[in-house]
Write a protein that holds these residues in place. Sequence first.
Motif, PDB file in Angstrom:
ATOM      1  N   LEU A 114     -14.910  25.472 -23.273  1.00 36.77           N
ATOM      2  CA  LEU A 114     -14.757  24.153 -22.656  1.00 36.77           C
ATOM      3  C   LEU A 114     -13.686  24.148 -21.560  1.00 36.77           C
ATOM      4  N   LEU A 115     -12.663  24.958 -21.715  1.00 32.60           N
ATOM      5  CA  LEU A 115     -11.576  24.979 -20.732  1.00 32.60           C
ATOM      6  C   LEU A 115     -11.727  26.066 -19.670  1.00 32.60           C
ATOM      7  N   SER A 116     -12.651  27.017 -19.838  1.00 33.50           N
ATOM      8  CA  SER A 116     -12.734  28.178 -18.955  1.00 33.50           C
ATOM      9  C   SER A 116     -13.070  27.820 -17.512  1.00 33.50           C
ATOM     10  N   HIS A 117     -13.714  26.705 -17.286  1.00 32.49           N
ATOM     11  CA  HIS A 117     -14.069  26.359 -15.909  1.00 32.49           C
ATOM     12  C   HIS A 117     -12.841  26.083 -15.045  1.00 32.49           C
ATOM     13  N   GLY A 118     -11.724  25.844 -15.642  1.00 33.66           N
ATOM     14  CA  GLY A 118     -10.519  25.559 -14.877  1.00 33.66           C
ATOM     15  C   GLY A 118      -9.617  26.760 -14.659  1.00 33.66           C
ATOM     16  N   PHE A 119      -9.977  27.922 -15.175  1.00 32.32           N
ATOM     17  CA  PHE A 119      -9.122  29.102 -15.063  1.00 32.32           C
ATOM     18  C   PHE A 119      -9.809  30.229 -14.305  1.00 32.32           C
ATOM     19  N   GLY A 120      -9.045  30.901 -13.438  1.00 29.23           N
ATOM     20  CA  GLY A 120      -9.495  32.129 -12.816  1.00 29.23           C
ATOM     21  C   GLY A 120     -10.656  31.992 -11.851  1.00 29.23           C
ATOM     22  N   ARG A 121     -10.876  30.845 -11.293  1.00 26.39           N
ATOM     23  CA  ARG A 121     -11.989  30.679 -10.370  1.00 26.39           C
ATOM     24  C   ARG A 121     -11.491  30.783  -8.944  1.00 26.39           C
ATOM     25  N   ALA A 122     -12.284  31.372  -8.101  1.00 27.12           N
ATOM     26  CA  ALA A 122     -11.943  31.469  -6.683  1.00 27.12           C
ATOM     27  C   ALA A 122     -12.097  30.102  -6.031  1.00 27.12           C
ATOM     28  N   VAL A 123     -11.203  29.828  -5.119  1.00 27.87           N
ATOM     29  CA  VAL A 123     -11.297  28.576  -4.367  1.00 27.87           C
ATOM     30  C   VAL A 123     -12.280  28.804  -3.225  1.00 27.87           C
ATOM     31  N   PRO A 124     -13.377  28.049  -3.172  1.00 29.15           N
ATOM     32  CA  PRO A 124     -14.347  28.272  -2.096  1.00 29.15           C
ATOM     33  C   PRO A 124     -13.774  27.879  -0.734  1.00 29.15           C
ATOM     34  N   THR A 125     -13.898  28.777   0.232  1.00 32.49           N
ATOM     35  CA  THR A 125     -13.394  28.511   1.588  1.00 32.49           C
ATOM     36  C   THR A 125     -14.533  28.384   2.588  1.00 32.49           C
ATOM     37  N   ASN A 126     -15.736  28.739   2.150  1.00 28.76           N
ATOM     38  CA  ASN A 126     -16.903  28.770   3.033  1.00 28.76           C
ATOM     39  C   ASN A 126     -16.709  29.752   4.187  1.00 28.76           C
ATOM     40  N   ASN A 127     -15.809  30.708   4.025  1.00 21.89           N
ATOM     41  CA  ASN A 127     -15.572  31.728   5.034  1.00 21.89           C
ATOM     42  C   ASN A 127     -15.855  33.081   4.377  1.00 21.89           C
ATOM     43  N   TYR A 128     -17.055  33.572   4.572  1.00 17.87           N
ATOM     44  CA  TYR A 128     -17.471  34.786   3.887  1.00 17.87           C
ATOM     45  C   TYR A 128     -17.536  35.993   4.803  1.00 17.87           C
ATOM     46  N   ARG A 129     -17.101  35.852   6.052  1.00 14.28           N
ATOM     47  CA  ARG A 129     -17.128  36.956   7.007  1.00 14.28           C
ATOM     48  C   ARG A 129     -15.692  37.389   7.296  1.00 14.28           C
ATOM     49  N   PRO A 130     -15.435  38.688   7.263  1.00  8.75           N
ATOM     50  CA  PRO A 130     -14.083  39.136   7.613  1.00  8.75           C
ATOM     51  C   PRO A 130     -13.842  38.907   9.108  1.00  8.75           C
ATOM     52  N   PRO A 131     -12.597  38.862   9.519  1.00  2.52           N
ATOM     53  CA  PRO A 131     -12.319  38.702  10.949  1.00  2.52           C
ATOM     54  C   PRO A 131     -12.952  39.841  11.750  1.00  2.52           C
ATOM     55  N   LEU A 132     -13.597  39.503  12.853  1.00  4.81           N
ATOM     56  CA  LEU A 132     -14.241  40.507  13.683  1.00  4.81           C
ATOM     57  C   LEU A 132     -13.268  41.007  14.743  1.00  4.81           C
ATOM     58  N   PRO A 133     -13.322  42.298  15.068  1.00  2.20           N
ATOM     59  CA  PRO A 133     -12.452  42.801  16.134  1.00  2.20           C
ATOM     60  C   PRO A 133     -12.912  42.231  17.478  1.00  2.20           C
ATOM     61  N   PRO A 134     -12.020  42.159  18.439  1.00  2.00           N
ATOM     62  CA  PRO A 134     -12.415  41.634  19.755  1.00  2.00           C
ATOM     63  C   PRO A 134     -13.390  42.566  20.457  1.00  2.00           C
ATOM     64  N   ASP A 135     -14.148  42.013  21.396  1.00  2.00           N
ATOM     65  CA  ASP A 135     -15.091  42.791  22.188  1.00  2.00           C
ATOM     66  C   ASP A 135     -14.332  43.876  22.951  1.00  2.00           C
ATOM     67  N   ALA A 136     -14.860  45.082  22.947  1.00  2.00           N
ATOM     68  CA  ALA A 136     -14.169  46.238  23.550  1.00  2.00           C
ATOM     69  C   ALA A 136     -13.862  46.036  25.032  1.00  2.00           C
ATOM     70  N   LEU A 137     -14.732  45.380  25.776  1.00  2.00           N
ATOM     71  CA  LEU A 137     -14.492  45.188  27.208  1.00  2.00           C
ATOM     72  C   LEU A 137     -13.703  43.906  27.485  1.00  2.00           C
ATOM     73  N   ALA A 138     -13.662  42.979  26.543  1.00  4.83           N
ATOM     74  CA  ALA A 138     -12.960  41.712  26.764  1.00  4.83           C
ATOM     75  C   ALA A 138     -11.450  41.820  26.551  1.00  4.83           C
ATOM     76  N   THR A 139     -10.977  42.886  25.921  1.00  9.44           N
ATOM     77  CA  THR A 139      -9.545  43.017  25.651  1.00  9.44           C
ATOM     78  C   THR A 139      -8.742  43.329  26.909  1.00  9.44           C
ATOM     79  N   GLY A 140      -9.403  43.882  27.926  1.00  9.69           N
ATOM     80  CA  GLY A 140      -8.686  44.298  29.134  1.00  9.69           C
ATOM     81  C   GLY A 140      -8.011  45.646  28.994  1.00  9.69           C
ATOM     82  N   CYS A 141      -8.175  46.294  27.855  1.00 14.28           N
ATOM     83  CA  CYS A 141      -7.529  47.590  27.639  1.00 14.28           C
ATOM     84  C   CYS A 141      -8.160  48.698  28.481  1.00 14.28           C
TER      85      CYS A 141
END
Length: 173
Positions: free
Chosen positions: A14-41
């Motif tokens: 009865l109490l398990s739903h309140g313990f150890g659950r991930a907080v949903p962020t709706n962000n399931y993609r890791p940060p993407l690196p910048p475009d290779a030509l857009a960095t100006g490097c």
Amino acid sequence: MGLVAGVAVVVVLLLSHGFGRAVPTNNYRPPLPPDALATGCFPLPDGALLDVPHQIRQDGNVATATGPRRRLVGQFDLIGRDAALDKMVEAFTRVGFVAGTPEDDGDLRAVRLTKGSETVTVSAAPYPHTGPGSLVRGQFVMDLPVITAAKDDPVCSDPKSTKRWNGDQVMPQ
């Protein structure tokens, strides 16, 4: 004892739903690196800018019979080979390069561009079995003059951003 264990299990359930659950962020993609030509490097010669949907796969220096050259490999998206190549050639002609006659070798099509003593060659080929429903349609390769990092920024030494896996070392063709 069995009753106490049974009650304990029910209480935990009865109490398990309140313990150890991930907080949903709706962000399931890791940060993407910048475009290779857009960095100006590691920009294209004379500030040419690609107006082609693309992603850079590899960028580095190669040994050629005439000396070291920069080899930039990418994929073009959403458009066919001829349209992609035309847009890439246009990017260089906008900054003063003059296009030579396209060379067609079956699926591979290439154009050599010159500006003074500087040369650039752009080639493109479609991937087999792609069509209007395909996102990635083919590969392009640019043969460019060798360049060093245009600025001192940590992103310029990050292979995920620059696609220069070996820094300025010579890469295999």
